[in-house]
Design a protein around this motif. Structure first.
Motif, mmCIF file in Angstrom:
data_model
loop_
_atom_site.group_PDB
_atom_site.id
_atom_site.type_symbol
_atom_site.label_atom_id
_atom_site.label_comp_id
_atom_site.label_asym_id
_atom_site.label_seq_id
_atom_site.Cartn_x
_atom_site.Cartn_y
_atom_site.Cartn_z
ATOM 1 N N PRO A 1 86.770 -40.261 95.477
ATOM 2 C CA PRO A 1 87.901 -40.091 96.417
ATOM 3 C C PRO A 1 88.886 -39.032 95.959
ATOM 4 O O PRO A 1 89.854 -38.732 96.680
ATOM 5 C CB PRO A 1 88.542 -41.475 96.440
ATOM 6 C CG PRO A 1 88.216 -42.069 95.122
ATOM 7 C CD PRO A 1 86.870 -41.552 94.761
ATOM 8 N N THR A 2 88.723 -38.442 94.801
ATOM 9 C CA THR A 2 89.614 -37.404 94.297
ATOM 10 C C THR A 2 88.957 -36.041 94.501
ATOM 11 O O THR A 2 87.828 -35.813 94.035
ATOM 12 C CB THR A 2 89.944 -37.630 92.814
ATOM 13 O OG1 THR A 2 90.605 -38.892 92.677
ATOM 14 C CG2 THR A 2 90.844 -36.530 92.295
ATOM 15 N N PHE A 3 89.719 -35.144 95.194
ATOM 16 C CA PHE A 3 89.233 -33.794 95.441
ATOM 17 C C PHE A 3 90.012 -32.840 94.558
ATOM 18 O O PHE A 3 91.233 -32.980 94.381
ATOM 19 C CB PHE A 3 89.419 -33.424 96.915
ATOM 20 C CG PHE A 3 88.576 -34.250 97.855
ATOM 21 C CD1 PHE A 3 87.356 -33.773 98.313
ATOM 22 C CD2 PHE A 3 89.013 -35.502 98.277
ATOM 23 C CE1 PHE A 3 86.585 -34.532 99.179
ATOM 24 C CE2 PHE A 3 88.236 -36.270 99.129
ATOM 25 C CZ PHE A 3 87.013 -35.786 99.592
ATOM 26 N N THR A 4 89.353 -31.820 93.995
ATOM 27 C CA THR A 4 89.990 -30.847 93.106
ATOM 28 C C THR A 4 89.883 -29.452 93.709
ATOM 29 O O THR A 4 89.062 -29.194 94.603
ATOM 30 C CB THR A 4 89.345 -30.882 91.716
ATOM 31 O OG1 THR A 4 87.963 -30.552 91.851
ATOM 32 C CG2 THR A 4 89.485 -32.260 91.077
ATOM 33 N N GLN A 5 90.745 -28.542 93.157
ATOM 34 C CA GLN A 5 90.766 -27.145 93.605
ATOM 35 C C GLN A 5 90.894 -27.065 95.137
ATOM 36 O O GLN A 5 90.179 -26.328 95.819
ATOM 37 C CB GLN A 5 89.518 -26.402 93.131
ATOM 38 C CG GLN A 5 89.414 -26.313 91.628
ATOM 39 C CD GLN A 5 88.193 -25.528 91.168
ATOM 40 O OE1 GLN A 5 87.301 -25.200 91.961
ATOM 41 N NE2 GLN A 5 88.169 -25.197 89.893
ATOM 42 N N VAL A 6 91.797 -27.841 95.639
ATOM 43 C CA VAL A 6 92.001 -27.910 97.093
ATOM 44 C C VAL A 6 92.931 -26.774 97.535
ATOM 45 O O VAL A 6 94.028 -26.590 96.980
ATOM 46 C CB VAL A 6 92.601 -29.271 97.491
ATOM 47 C CG1 VAL A 6 92.813 -29.322 99.024
ATOM 48 C CG2 VAL A 6 91.710 -30.409 97.016
ATOM 49 N N TYR B 1 81.650 -46.232 99.429
ATOM 50 C CA TYR B 1 81.998 -45.179 100.363
ATOM 51 C C TYR B 1 81.738 -43.787 99.809
ATOM 52 O O TYR B 1 81.701 -43.568 98.601
ATOM 53 C CB TYR B 1 83.485 -45.288 100.749
ATOM 54 C CG TYR B 1 83.874 -46.646 101.271
ATOM 55 C CD1 TYR B 1 83.451 -47.064 102.543
ATOM 56 C CD2 TYR B 1 84.645 -47.522 100.499
ATOM 57 C CE1 TYR B 1 83.810 -48.322 103.021
ATOM 58 C CE2 TYR B 1 84.992 -48.775 100.978
ATOM 59 C CZ TYR B 1 84.574 -49.162 102.251
ATOM 60 O OH TYR B 1 84.916 -50.396 102.711
ATOM 61 N N LYS B 2 81.640 -42.828 100.789
ATOM 62 C CA LYS B 2 81.724 -41.404 100.535
ATOM 63 C C LYS B 2 82.970 -40.888 101.237
ATOM 64 O O LYS B 2 83.390 -41.425 102.275
ATOM 65 C CB LYS B 2 80.483 -40.673 101.047
ATOM 66 C CG LYS B 2 79.259 -40.803 100.153
ATOM 67 C CD LYS B 2 78.090 -40.002 100.718
ATOM 68 C CE LYS B 2 76.921 -39.962 99.775
ATOM 69 N NZ LYS B 2 77.202 -39.168 98.591
ATOM 70 N N PHE B 3 83.564 -39.794 100.713
ATOM 71 C CA PHE B 3 84.863 -39.335 101.200
ATOM 72 C C PHE B 3 84.777 -37.863 101.601
ATOM 73 O O PHE B 3 84.014 -37.084 101.018
ATOM 74 C CB PHE B 3 85.938 -39.533 100.125
ATOM 75 C CG PHE B 3 86.066 -40.966 99.671
ATOM 76 C CD1 PHE B 3 86.929 -41.826 100.325
ATOM 77 C CD2 PHE B 3 85.316 -41.441 98.595
ATOM 78 C CE1 PHE B 3 87.041 -43.151 99.905
ATOM 79 C CE2 PHE B 3 85.424 -42.752 98.187
ATOM 80 C CZ PHE B 3 86.285 -43.624 98.841
ATOM 81 N N SER B 4 85.608 -37.519 102.609
ATOM 82 C CA SER B 4 85.635 -36.133 103.084
ATOM 83 C C SER B 4 87.049 -35.775 103.518
ATOM 84 O O SER B 4 87.795 -36.626 104.032
ATOM 85 C CB SER B 4 84.676 -35.952 104.270
ATOM 86 O OG SER B 4 84.760 -34.638 104.786
ATOM 87 N N LEU B 5 87.425 -34.437 103.305
ATOM 88 C CA LEU B 5 88.724 -33.954 103.776
ATOM 89 C C LEU B 5 88.607 -33.281 105.133
ATOM 90 O O LEU B 5 89.626 -33.062 105.815
ATOM 91 C CB LEU B 5 89.315 -32.962 102.761
ATOM 92 C CG LEU B 5 89.750 -33.555 101.411
ATOM 93 C CD1 LEU B 5 90.261 -32.443 100.500
ATOM 94 C CD2 LEU B 5 90.815 -34.611 101.603
ATOM 95 N N LYS C 1 93.881 -37.181 96.070
ATOM 96 C CA LYS C 1 93.220 -38.468 95.844
ATOM 97 C C LYS C 1 93.503 -39.363 97.033
ATOM 98 O O LYS C 1 94.654 -39.710 97.322
ATOM 99 C CB LYS C 1 93.724 -39.129 94.565
ATOM 100 C CG LYS C 1 93.051 -40.457 94.295
ATOM 101 C CD LYS C 1 93.544 -41.090 92.998
ATOM 102 C CE LYS C 1 92.847 -42.413 92.735
ATOM 103 N NZ LYS C 1 93.339 -43.057 91.503
ATOM 104 N N ILE C 2 92.400 -39.776 97.729
ATOM 105 C CA ILE C 2 92.515 -40.590 98.923
ATOM 106 C C ILE C 2 92.734 -42.043 98.499
ATOM 107 O O ILE C 2 92.007 -42.587 97.666
ATOM 108 C CB ILE C 2 91.268 -40.443 99.806
ATOM 109 C CG1 ILE C 2 91.149 -38.993 100.301
ATOM 110 C CG2 ILE C 2 91.302 -41.415 100.972
ATOM 111 C CD1 ILE C 2 89.866 -38.710 101.058
#
Length: 782
Positions: free
Chosen positions: A667-672, A654-658, A645-646
Motif C-alpha cells: 500500500p506504500t507508493f514511492t517516487q510519486v 489486497y492489491k493497491f493502485s493510484l 501510503k494508502i
C-alpha cells in the motif's frame, strides 16, 4: 683389673670360635663308594644294590665325593656330597675370597650329563653310580644344590650342572633326570632357581641383571658363618620316580662344572633318604585339589605280587594313630570312607618291609536330573532344531558350583568326553524322541551324566486369517507398524490354554532357534504383505510355531491434498470431493461428498475405501471482503522521495493502485510525481474493488526560465489551488522579501519593482492555514 679383663675376653673369643666351628659340616673324603651307597645313602632292605662305581677329581688326596656330618642348623644331619672341586672344600664357613675354586684341566665332564642338560660343555664331573633292584614301585631321596655361582650377576648367565639319571638296565632308552623342579622337566641349577638380580658394572663394563626365576625354591645367600663353603643354595627338594618291582635299574648321580671351571658347586644328599616305597600317588584330598569322586571305586594298589608279600592295612583314628584294618590282607584295598591309609608289605623271602601312605577325601554327590526338551517341528517330519543349553540349569539342579561340560549323542562319548556336540544351541536331532547326554562336573572333575529326551510338540495353533491394517502415515508405501500384542496376540490366544507366552520372528528358522525376536511394535519390511512366525511356549517347552500373514492396505486417492479457499463476506460456498468412496464424514456432520458453507473456518472431510482405510482432507476457508480506503499518508514537496501510503480497512488480501490501472501488493507508493490521484484497492480473492479515494501530491519546480518564450516563464506550485488557504513568500539569498502569493496568484515571473531579477537561487516559505510550513529554494535562469 686389665689383666683379668684380657683373660676373660680371650676365653670368650675362644668359646665363640669353638661354637661357630662346631656348626660347620665335617667332610670325610676317605669313605669308599661302597660305603657311601650301602651305608650312608640307602636305608631300605627292599633294595638290592650292585655295581657301585665313583669317579671325580683326579688330584690325589682331593677326592670330590665324600660323606658328611652336620650340626642341628643344617638341613641334613648326615649324608653324602658330590662336588666340582675337592669335597673337603665344602666345609664351612663360606669364604668369598676363595670361592672361585681351582681349575683342573685334566678333569673332564660327563657325556650323559651333557645329553640330559642339552649342553656339550660340562667339565670337572663327579659321578656316583650303581645298579639297584627295588621290591616296590617307587624310590625317592632328598637333596639340595649349593653353588658359588650364586653371586654377582652369574645366575643370569652361568651355572654348573647336575642330574640324577635313571634308566632300566639293559635297555637303550634314554636316561630320565630326577633332579628337576617339582611337576616339571626343568633341571635344577643356579640359572633356573634364583631371586631377582640387578644390573651391575664390573671393571667398567655393564653386566645386565635378570628377573627372579622359581625364587620359591631358593633358600638364600650364605654368609661367613654358613656351615658350608658355598655362596648360596636351594631349598631341600625330593627326587622320586615310579619303578617296576624286581626290575634292575641304573642310577647315576653326577655334578659338573661349566666350561669356565670356576666357582664350584655341590649337591648334598640326605643320608638314609634313599627309600624304596609303595607309591599311591599324591594325596586325594581337597587341599591337594584332587579328592576322590563320590561313588568312585577307589582302590589302593601296591602293584606287588600277593604271593611274595604279606600285607597289613592301617587307617588313622581320631587320635591320629594308625589302627590295623581287620581282614585287609591283600595287595589292594578299596577305600570307601575318607581317612589316611597306610600299607605295610613284608617280603616273605627277606627282611624287607615297604610302606606306602595316602590321605583320601571324597567329594559330595553331584545331584543331577533327567529332563526333556519339547520343541516344535516346522514340517512334521520329527526332525527339528533344539537348543540343548535351555536345560543347562535344570540338569544340574541349579547348583552354581556345578558346571556344564557339554552335550553328547551317546553315553560312552559323555563318559570319555569325546565327540562333543559342537553347536548345542542349534542341534538337529537324528530321530524322534532321541536321547542326548549332558556331562556336568564339580570343581574337581567329578561328573554326572543326566539324560535329555528330545520331544516334538503335538500341539497346534489354529490357522489364522490375515491380520490387516491400513498404511496410516503420509507415505503410502505399504510399510506400516503393527502392535503385535494388541492386534495379533489377542486373536491367536483365543481358544488356546492360558499361560502361553508368544514371540514373533521374521523366519521359521529364527522361531525354531529363538533368535532375533521381533519387537512388539513391528514395522513390516516387505511392502503390502509379509509373513512372520509366532512361537508359543509353555514354560521352557515349545507349544507350536505358526505363520502369521500381515497385510498393509494403501489408500491414496488423487487430488486429495488439503486446500485453502476464500469466502467473500455475505456469500456461500460448496466444498466437495470425488464420488465413489465407501463413506463420507464432514466435520460439520454432513455425510455426502459435498457440503454448503457460509462462514470461514477449517472443514474436514474423512472418506473410507472398501478396506475401511481412511483418508482425511482439510479445507481451510478464509473470509475475504472489499477494502475501504479511509485516507492516505502523503510525503510531498520531496522530489523523487515523494511517497503515498494508502490507509484502509478490511479482512481481505489486497492489491493497491493510484490510478486504477497499475496495481501493487504494497500500500506504500514511492517516487510519486506531483499530481491528483484516485487510489483504489482490489481484493486478490475476487471479492471486489474498494471505494475510490482522491489525493494530491504537491511539489515545487526546482527552476524556471522567465524569458518570454511561453514555456516555464512562471514559478508556481501545480495543483496548490486545490489545497486549503495558504501564502507563499519568496526571498533572495539575503533574506529580502521579493514576492508574496495566495490562491489567487498565478505565479512569479522573476520581476521585482518592475525590474527583472538576475539568474540566482531564491528561497520560499509556504505556509498553510492549518500550520503546515514547507521551505525550499529554486533557481532562476535567464
Amino acid at each position: 683389673m686389665n689383666y683379668v679383663k684380657a683373660i676373660f675376653l680371650i676365653c670368650l673369643l675362644f668359646h665363640v670360635g669353638s661354637t661357630a666351628s662346631a656348626q660347620n659340616i665335617t667332610v670325610d673324603p676317605t669313605v669308599t663308594p661302597e660305603v657311601l651307597v650301602k651305608n650312608i645313602l640307602i636305608n631300605s632292605s627292599c633294595l638290592s644294590i650292585e655295581n657301585i662305581n665313583a669317579s671325580g677329581n683326579p688330584t690325589p688326596g682331593k677326592q670330590s665325593y665324600a660323606s658328611f656330618t652336620a650340626g642341628s642348623n643344617f638341613p641334613f644331619s648326615n649324608g653324602l656330597v658330590l662336588s666340582t672341586s675337592a669335597s673337603k672344600n665344602a666345609e664351612g664357613p663360606y669364604n668369598q675370597a676363595t670361592s672361585i675354586g681351582e681349575r683342573i684341566l685334566s678333569w673332564n665332564g660327563d657325556q650323559d650329563l651333557n645329553i640330559a642338560l642339552g649342553t656339550t660343555t660340562s667339565t670337572q664331573a663327579t659321578v656316583l653310580e650303581f645298579d639297584f633292584t627295588p621290591s616296590t614301585n617307587s624310590i625317592s631321596f632328598n637333596y639340595f644344590f649349593a653353588s658359588n655361582e650364586y653371586q654377582s650377576f652369574y645366575p643370569c648367565s652361568y651355572s654348573d650342572g647336575f642330574a640324577f639319571l635313571i634308566k632300566e638296565v639293559g635297555t637303550s632308552e634314554p636316561y630320565k633326570n630326577l633332579a628337576v623342579l617339582p611337576n616339571s622337566t626343568i633341571a635344577v641349577s643356579a640359572t633356573t632357581v634364583h631371586p631377582k638380580i640387578n644390573s651391575i658394572i664390573v671393571e667398567g663394563t655393564p653386566k645386565p641383571g635378570c628377573e627372579a626365576n622359581n625364587e620359591n625354591y631358593f633358600k638364600g645367600y650364605n654368609s661367613p658363618s654358613s656351615p658350608i663353603n658355598y655362596a648360596g643354595q636351594t631349598v631341600v627338594m625330593n627326587a622320586s620316580t615310579d619303578v617296576v618291582p624286581n626290575k634292575k635299574y641304573h642310577l647315576k648321580l653326577v655334578v659338573a662344572d661349566d666350561l669356565t671351571r670356576n666357582f664350584p658347586s655341590a649337591v648334598f644328599i640326605e643320608g638314609g633318604s634313599f627309600l624304596s616305597k609303595i607309591n599311591f600317588g599324591k594325596d586325594r584330598t581337597f587341599a591337594s585339589d584332587n579328592p576322590v569322586c563320590f561313588g568312585e571305586n577307589f582302590v589302593l594298589d601296591t602293584k606287588l605280587n600277593a604271593a611274595d608279600y604279606t600285607f597289613k592295612w592301617y587307617v588313622k583314628d581320631a587320635s591320629n594313630n594308625y589302627v590295623l584294618i581287620s581282614g585287609a590282607t591283600t595287595s589292594t584295598y578299596a577305600v570307601i570312607t575318607p581317612g589316611t591309609y597306610k600299607v605295610e608289605a613284608t617280603l616273605n623271602s627277606a627282611s624287607c618291609t615297604a610302606t606306602g601312605e595316602i590321605s583320601v577325601e571324597f567329594t559330595q554327590e553331584i545331584k543331577s536330573s533327567n529332563t526333556s526338551i519339547v520343541q516344535c517341528d516346522d514340517n512334521t517330519d520329527g526332525i527339528t532344531i533344539f537348543n540343548l543349553t535351555k536345560v543347562e540349569n535344570i540338569v544340574k539342579n541349579n547348583v552354581s558350583q556345578i558346571t556344564n561340560q557339554g552335550y553328547y549323542e551317546t553315553l560312552s562319548n559323555a563318559i570319555n568326553k569325546t565327540n562333543l556336540i559342537l553347536n548345542p544351541k542349534n542341534y538337529i536331532n537324528k530321530s524322534p524322541n532321541q536321547i542326548v547326554y549332558a556331562r556336568i562336573e564339580n570343581a574337581y572333575g567329578c561328573f554326572a551324566i543326566p539324560q535329555i529326551t528330545l520331544n516334538i510338540s503335538n500341539y497346534v495353533i489354529p490357522d489364522q486369517a490375515p491380520f490387516e491394517t491400513c498404511d496410516g502415515d503420509e507415505k503410502q508405501d505399504g510399510l506400516y507398524q503393527f502392535d503385535l500384542n494388541q492386534e495379533v496376540t489377542s486373536k491367536i490366544m483365543a481358544g488356546l490354554p492360558s499361560g502361553l507366552v508368544v514371540n514373533y520372528y521374521l523366519t521359521a528358522n529364527d522361531a525354531l532357534t529363538e533368535t532375533n525376536p521381533l519387537p512388539n511394535i513391528f514395522k513390516n519390511t516387505i511392502p503390502n504383505s509379509q509373513t512372520i512366525y509366532v512361537r508359543a511356549v509353555n514354560g521352557p517347552d515349545c507349544y507350536d510355531i505358526a505363520p502369521v500373514e500381515l497385510i498393509i492396505h494403501t489408500f491414496d486417492p488423487p487430488n486429495f491434498e488439503d486446500e485453502t479457499l476464500y469466502l467473500c463476506k455475505g456469500e456461500q460456498m460448496t466444498l466437495s470431493v470425488a464420488t465413489g468412496f465407501k463413506t463420507y464424514q464432514w466435520s460439520n456432520g454432513d455425510t455426502v461428498n459435498s457440503t454448503l458453507i457460509n462462514s470461514a473456518g477449517d472443514y474436514k472431510i474423512s472418506v473410507t475405501d472398501t478396506n475401511d482405510c481412511q483418508k482425511t482432507k482439510t479445507f481451510k476457508v478464509i473470509l475475504s471482503e472489499p477494502a475501504v480506503i479511509t485516507g492516505a499518508d502523503i510525503k510531498d514537496f520531496s522530489g523523487i522521495d515523494n511517497t503515498v501510503k494508502i490507509i484502509y480497512t478490511g479482512v481481505g488480501n489486497y492489491k493497491f493502485s493510484l490510478d486504477g490501472s497499475v496495481f501493487q501488493d504494497d500500500p506504500t507508493f514511492t517516487q510519486v510525481s506531483s499530481g491528483i490521484y484516485n487510489a483504489v484497492a482490489r481484493d486478490k480473492n475476487g471479492c471486489g474493488i474498494s471505494n475510490s479515494f482522491s489525493l494530491y501530491v504537491l511539489d515545487y519546480p526546482r527552476f524556471f526560465t522567465p524569458n518570454g518564450d511561453g514555456y516555464n516563464d512562471l514559478w508556481a506550485i501545480q495543483n496548490i489551488d486545490q489545497m486549503p488557504d495558504y501564502s507563499i513568500s519568496i526571498f533572495n539569498r539575503y533574506g529580502k522579501l521579493l514576492k508574496q502569493m495566495t490562491q489567487n496568484s498565478s505565479g512569479w515571473n522573476g520581476i521585482f519593482n518592475g525590474q527583472e531579477l538576475p539568474s540566482d537561487d531564491y528561497w520560499f516559505t509556504l505556509l498553510f492555514t492549518n500550520g503546515k510550513i514547507v521551505k525550499g529554494h529554486f533557481s532562476l535562469k535567464r
